[in-house]
Design a protein around this motif. Sequence first.
Motif, short mmCIF file in Angstrom:
data_model
loop_
_atom_site.label_atom_id
_atom_site.label_comp_id
_atom_site.label_asym_id
_atom_site.label_seq_id
_atom_site.Cartn_x
_atom_site.Cartn_y
_atom_site.Cartn_z
N VAL A 261 0.88 -1.16 0.00
CA VAL A 261 0.00 0.00 0.00
C VAL A 261 0.92 1.22 0.00
O VAL A 261 1.65 1.45 0.97
CB VAL A 261 -0.92 0.01 1.23
N TYR A 262 0.91 1.96 -1.09
CA TYR A 262 1.83 3.09 -1.24
C TYR A 262 1.30 4.03 -2.30
O TYR A 262 0.36 3.72 -3.04
CB TYR A 262 3.22 2.60 -1.66
N GLU A 263 1.90 5.22 -2.38
CA GLU A 263 1.69 6.09 -3.52
C GLU A 263 3.00 6.80 -3.82
O GLU A 263 3.78 7.08 -2.93
CB GLU A 263 0.56 7.08 -3.29
N GLY A 264 3.23 7.05 -5.12
CA GLY A 264 4.48 7.64 -5.54
C GLY A 264 5.38 6.60 -6.18
O GLY A 264 4.91 5.59 -6.71
N VAL A 265 6.68 6.86 -6.12
CA VAL A 265 7.69 6.00 -6.75
C VAL A 265 8.44 5.20 -5.70
O VAL A 265 9.06 5.78 -4.80
CB VAL A 265 8.69 6.86 -7.57
N VAL A 266 8.37 3.89 -5.78
CA VAL A 266 9.07 3.01 -4.82
C VAL A 266 10.49 2.77 -5.32
O VAL A 266 10.68 2.37 -6.47
CB VAL A 266 8.33 1.66 -4.66
N PRO A 267 11.52 3.00 -4.49
CA PRO A 267 12.91 2.81 -4.96
C PRO A 267 13.26 1.35 -5.18
O PRO A 267 12.72 0.45 -4.52
CB PRO A 267 13.73 3.41 -3.82
N LYS A 268 14.18 1.12 -6.09
CA LYS A 268 14.71 -0.23 -6.28
C LYS A 268 15.48 -0.63 -5.03
O LYS A 268 16.20 0.17 -4.44
CB LYS A 268 15.62 -0.26 -7.50
N GLY A 269 15.34 -1.89 -4.65
CA GLY A 269 16.03 -2.38 -3.46
C GLY A 269 15.17 -2.35 -2.21
O GLY A 269 15.61 -2.76 -1.14
N LEU A 270 13.92 -1.86 -2.33
CA LEU A 270 13.00 -1.88 -1.19
C LEU A 270 12.11 -3.11 -1.30
O LEU A 270 11.51 -3.35 -2.34
CB LEU A 270 12.16 -0.60 -1.16
N ARG A 271 12.04 -3.87 -0.23
CA ARG A 271 11.16 -5.05 -0.18
C ARG A 271 10.33 -4.98 1.10
O ARG A 271 10.83 -4.61 2.16
CB ARG A 271 11.97 -6.35 -0.18
N LEU A 272 9.08 -5.35 0.98
CA LEU A 272 8.18 -5.38 2.13
C LEU A 272 7.51 -6.74 2.19
O LEU A 272 6.88 -7.17 1.23
CB LEU A 272 7.13 -4.27 2.03
N VAL A 273 7.67 -7.43 3.32
CA VAL A 273 7.05 -8.74 3.52
C VAL A 273 5.96 -8.58 4.58
O VAL A 273 6.26 -8.37 5.76
CB VAL A 273 8.09 -9.79 3.98
N GLU A 274 4.73 -8.64 4.14
CA GLU A 274 3.62 -8.54 5.08
C GLU A 274 3.49 -9.83 5.89
O GLU A 274 3.84 -10.90 5.41
CB GLU A 274 2.31 -8.26 4.33
N ASN A 275 2.97 -9.69 7.11
CA ASN A 275 2.74 -10.86 7.98
C ASN A 275 4.00 -11.71 8.13
O ASN A 275 3.91 -12.94 8.20
CB ASN A 275 1.59 -11.71 7.43
#
Length: 267
Positions: free
Chosen positions: A47-61
């Motif tokens: 859940v985001y808005e805008g530009v997500v940088p390369k190298g960012l990872r999000l693991v839910e739960n």
Amino acid sequence: SILFITTIGCLMLNVCVKDALVRSPLSVSSLHRCVVRFATSTSDRMVYEGVVPKGLRLVENFLSMEEEQQLVDELNETDWGKANDGEHLQRQMKNYHRSQLEALRCSSILSRIVEEGHLPKYPNGSQANLYNAVGEIPFHIDERTIGDSICMLSLLSSSPMDLAPRINDISPETMNAWGMEGVLSHGGCRLLLPRRSLLVLSNDARENWFHRVPSDNPFVVNNERYSRSERLSFVLWVQREAIPGTERSVGLGVQSGRIRLSSRRPT
């Protein structure tokens, strides 16, 4: 033969998905984590808005509810100290060096971070930060000495995080005056950090993007309104060029828009 194997694999995954949906919600959560981990792009899961940088990872739960409670209880067993890094920061903190991290009863959680490829080896440095409901930390880039990747576990509450690319003629002080619209207009993003999630910053996101936790509460991400409460952030890393056998804890402090290293013996 490769096509045949791929087809069989897809059929097996489809069967597993249907079976998981039938059995229980817990199976769905576990499956969701696996899907996120193997996705070619994690941004479609956030859940985001805008530009997500390369190298960012999000693991839910990443954590179960039981693991979260166990980790919170263990981190609360020793006293919290006040962060000596500016009046902006409304947080308490404590640091752990490698031997303390290995002695945690919840060390299997940290081992799983390594097993899933988020850190190259077992962390030898960490910081636990306890934020109140409007706690914030200004834009900064973590010092290079604390490693190529940084992992952040969000406990007790969800939180917003803003990220913005390094722009040579704009100082962190100017960036900190931006609201969410200012971040987005300069090519950044606002990201929802869900409770019990794992955030990983590496490569471009680690080296060339500033990140902050704004004080907004309630806060908005992608036109959805969220509230937050007291939050515990557990930050883990593998320090570059760590001295073997050292018992010194390396912690984070904010200075001039960057994170500086402060050395202290744990209390």
